[in-house]
Write a protein that holds these residues in place. Structure first.
Motif: not given
Length: 104
Positions: A34-50
């Motif tokens: 849980v501590r090390e979980q990383r999420f990919r950034p969203t698609q082009f043109g959007r900010r944040g996580l998927d």
């Protein structure tokens, strides 16, 4: 280098498997995961996580937490049952001991 060995140490710990609906292929989450979980950034043109990836992770975490809380409740019920049985046993023994002492 220290972080690498820290991760290996945490992976070697054994964890009791909660009883539930999960298959053996999907193991319960460990705290270090849980501590090390990383999420990919969203698609082009959007900010944040998927959002889909975050929701899947949160669903999995919620399932694991539910299993932990169920196991905790079950162990508390069992502890309560054992304490009550011990109390009855001690009461019976005290009663027998008192009868012996007064019967002399």
């Amino acid at each position: 280098m220290r972080v690498f060995f820290h991760r290996i140490r945490h992976r070697r710990r054994s964890v009791a498997r909660p009883v539930g609906h999960r298959s053996a292929a999907c193991r319960p989450l460990l705290p270090w995961q849980v501590r090390e979980q990383r999420f990919r950034p969203t698609q082009f043109g959007r900010r944040g996580l998927d959002p889909q990836e975050v929701q899947e992770f949160l669903d999995r975490l919620a399932g694991d937490l539910a299993a932990v809380y169920d196991a905790l409740a079950q162990s508390r019920r069992e502890a309560s049952r054992i304490k009550l049985a011990l109390c009855h046993l001690q009461s019976e023994r005290a009663h027998v001991r008192n009868e012996r002492e007064w019967g002399r």
